[in-house]
Design a protein around this motif. Structure first.
Motif, PDB file in Angstrom:
ATOM      1  N   SER A  37       0.791  -1.403   0.005  1.00 14.12           N
ATOM      2  CA  SER A  37       0.144   0.406   0.415  1.00 14.12           C
ATOM      3  C   SER A  37       1.068   1.454  -0.265  1.00 14.12           C
ATOM      4  N   ILE A  38       2.274   0.929   0.782  1.00 14.69           N
ATOM      5  CA  ILE A  38       2.536   2.732   1.252  1.00 14.69           C
ATOM      6  C   ILE A  38       3.699   2.547  -0.663  1.00 14.69           C
ATOM      7  N   LYS A  39       4.389   1.696  -0.974  1.00 21.84           N
ATOM      8  CA  LYS A  39       4.612   1.165  -2.539  1.00 21.84           C
ATOM      9  C   LYS A  39       3.823   2.374  -3.502  1.00 21.84           C
ATOM     10  N   ARG A  40       1.993   1.657  -3.539  1.00 21.23           N
ATOM     11  CA  ARG A  40       1.492   2.048  -4.756  1.00 21.23           C
ATOM     12  C   ARG A  40       1.549   3.548  -4.357  1.00 21.23           C
ATOM     13  N   LYS A  41       1.028   4.464  -3.041  1.00 22.67           N
ATOM     14  CA  LYS A  41       0.787   5.626  -2.959  1.00 22.67           C
ATOM     15  C   LYS A  41       2.203   6.411  -3.310  1.00 22.67           C
ATOM     16  N   ILE A  42       3.254   5.846  -3.172  1.00 21.62           N
ATOM     17  CA  ILE A  42       4.511   7.021  -3.572  1.00 21.62           C
ATOM     18  C   ILE A  42       4.279   6.804  -4.847  1.00 21.62           C
ATOM     19  N   GLU A  43       4.489   6.268  -5.765  1.00 22.84           N
ATOM     20  CA  GLU A  43       4.751   5.982  -7.370  1.00 22.84           C
ATOM     21  C   GLU A  43       3.171   6.914  -7.862  1.00 22.84           C
ATOM     22  N   ALA A  44       2.186   6.871  -6.778  1.00 23.82           N
ATOM     23  CA  ALA A  44       1.505   7.009  -7.222  1.00 23.82           C
ATOM     24  C   ALA A  44       0.982   8.434  -8.318  1.00 23.82           C
ATOM     25  N   VAL A  45       1.801   9.112  -6.282  1.00 25.99           N
ATOM     26  CA  VAL A  45       2.007  11.080  -6.146  1.00 25.99           C
ATOM     27  C   VAL A  45       2.937  11.629  -7.274  1.00 25.99           C
ATOM     28  N   GLY A  46       4.484  10.174  -6.631  1.00 24.25           N
ATOM     29  CA  GLY A  46       5.162  10.821  -7.598  1.00 24.25           C
ATOM     30  C   GLY A  46       5.545  10.613  -9.449  1.00 24.25           C
ATOM     31  N   VAL A  47       6.852  11.038  -9.277  1.00 25.94           N
ATOM     32  CA  VAL A  47       7.400  11.071 -10.986  1.00 25.94           C
ATOM     33  C   VAL A  47       8.749  11.045 -10.409  1.00 25.94           C
ATOM     34  N   PRO A  48       8.933  10.087 -10.850  1.00 25.76           N
ATOM     35  CA  PRO A  48      10.584   9.856 -10.507  1.00 25.76           C
ATOM     36  C   PRO A  48      11.621  10.800 -10.983  1.00 25.76           C
ATOM     37  N   LEU A  49      12.693  10.595 -10.082  1.00 22.19           N
ATOM     38  CA  LEU A  49      13.242  11.636 -10.203  1.00 22.19           C
ATOM     39  C   LEU A  49      14.719  11.221 -11.498  1.00 22.19           C
ATOM     40  N   LYS A  50      13.976  10.396 -12.882  1.00 25.56           N
ATOM     41  CA  LYS A  50      14.975  10.616 -14.218  1.00 25.56           C
ATOM     42  C   LYS A  50      14.522  11.089 -14.769  1.00 25.56           C
ATOM     43  N   ASP A  51      12.866  11.069 -14.290  1.00 23.35           N
ATOM     44  CA  ASP A  51      12.127  12.109 -15.129  1.00 23.35           C
ATOM     45  C   ASP A  51      11.202  13.784 -15.428  1.00 23.35           C
ATOM     46  N   TRP A  52      12.447  14.240 -14.141  1.00 23.34           N
ATOM     47  CA  TRP A  52      12.414  15.289 -14.058  1.00 23.34           C
ATOM     48  C   TRP A  52      13.752  16.340 -14.569  1.00 23.34           C
ATOM     49  N   ASP A  53      13.510  17.415 -14.603  1.00 22.93           N
ATOM     50  CA  ASP A  53      14.433  18.038 -15.836  1.00 22.93           C
ATOM     51  C   ASP A  53      16.377  18.171 -15.136  1.00 22.93           C
ATOM     52  N   ILE A  54      16.698  17.186 -14.388  1.00 25.08           N
ATOM     53  CA  ILE A  54      18.104  16.919 -13.914  1.00 25.08           C
ATOM     54  C   ILE A  54      18.593  15.941 -14.021  1.00 25.08           C
ATOM     55  N   GLN A  55      19.911  15.604 -13.581  1.00 23.87           N
ATOM     56  CA  GLN A  55      20.331  14.461 -13.978  1.00 23.87           C
ATOM     57  C   GLN A  55      21.475  14.071 -12.800  1.00 23.87           C
ATOM     58  N   ILE A  56      21.347  13.169 -12.503  1.00 23.76           N
ATOM     59  CA  ILE A  56      22.483  12.387 -11.084  1.00 23.76           C
ATOM     60  C   ILE A  56      23.632  12.127 -11.884  1.00 23.76           C
ATOM     61  N   ASN A  57      24.643  12.182 -10.983  1.00 24.25           N
ATOM     62  CA  ASN A  57      26.018  12.168 -11.700  1.00 24.25           C
ATOM     63  C   ASN A  57      27.008  11.574 -10.453  1.00 24.25           C
TER      64      ASN A  57
END
Length: 281
Positions: free
Chosen positions: A25-45
């Protein structure tokens, strides 16, 4: 005889993870309201790789010595600008860091079409220092066009931006804000952004719970916080105004308020919050 059971969906391509109903349930809620950081206009290096830290990462004492060896004020000014402060993974704490008075000689290899390669001949005091390590720096794999230069780094300019930094290997996620001009030593990763809400969410229990579920914990409880795991954390892109109002180094009381805010953002129930607060890592 079955005493306990849980149904898990293994139809996707992701790694199999067996979760209890409340964890699902917690995992579903996290994924339901959020956008993965990789899909933001930022880059992890990852941070800088020198190929030979003994030559390129220096103490404040050595920095001062190099500056003192400059022949005139112009060389000293240019050399001072080239030597930048650097953090190691062990220096980074949760909401802060303990700088070890270390500096990197940033003889970068340039960025094609944007930034020319550093010519060490224009920095005689630095060249004299690096020449002492010629046998090592000339044979290293991680080097630029000349042994004096660092390897190619397409995101070199990101070090001159505000950034979120963290240690690669840790018992728990510990993220800190680092200012413009502060470098990071590999394998520690960083995320160039001025969005303070992202810092607060990354330091939350929810984020650490989710990220650690994506990989394998090593002996002793250590986890490798690689970009490939952190970038998958779903974070809402709206509704973060409250989190952005907190400082980059919140007080203990403010940290509790931030945690409560994050629970609300992801819509956790009282039962789920109680689980997050009391679960064993």
């Amino acid at each position: 005889m079955q005493q306990q059971g849980v149904e898990c969906d293994f139809t996707g391509s992701d790694s199999w993870v067996i979760l209890s109903p409340i964890e699902q349930s917690i995992k579903r809620k996290i994924e339901a309201v959020g956008v993965p950081l990789k899909d933001w206009d930022i880059q992890i290096n990852y941070g800088i790789k020198t190929g030979y830290n003994d030559a390129f990462i220096i103490s404040t004492e050595k920095r001062n010595e190099i500056l003192a060896n400059c022949k005139d004020a112009d060389e000293r000014k240019r050399t001072e600008e080239l030597i930048r402060p650097i953090l190691r993974g062990r220096d980074i704490k949760r909401y802060g860091y303990e700088w070890a008075n270390l500096w990197i000689i940033n003889t970068h290899n340039g960025i094609k079409g944007k930034l020319p390669r550093i010519d060490v001949n224009e920095y005689p005091a630095i060249k004299a220092h690096l020449d002492q390590f010629w046998d090592k720096i000339s044979k290293r794999a991680d080097k630029g066009d000349t042994p004096y230069n660092l390897r190619n780094c397409a995101y070199m300019e990101d070090f001159n931006k505000p950034k979120i930094v963290w240690g690669n290997l840790n018992l728990k996620g510990a993220y800190s804000y680092a200012p413009e001009g502060m470098f990071i030593n590999a394998p520690s990763p960083f995320l160039a952004t001025s969005n303070i809400a992202v810092l607060h969410i990354l330091n939350s229990k929810i984020a650490d719970y989710y990220i650690r579920s994506l990989g394998v914990t090593r002996n002793g409880g250590y986890f490798e916080y690689k970009p490939m795991f952190v970038e998958r954390l779903p974070i809402p892109q709206i509704g973060l105004e409250n989190l952005n109002s907190y400082p980059i180094k919140p007080s203990k009381e403010q940290e509790k308020e931030i945690e409560e805010n994050v629970y609300q953002i992801y819509g956790l129930s009282l039962q789920e919050i109680d689980y997050m607060e009391n679960r064993e890592d």
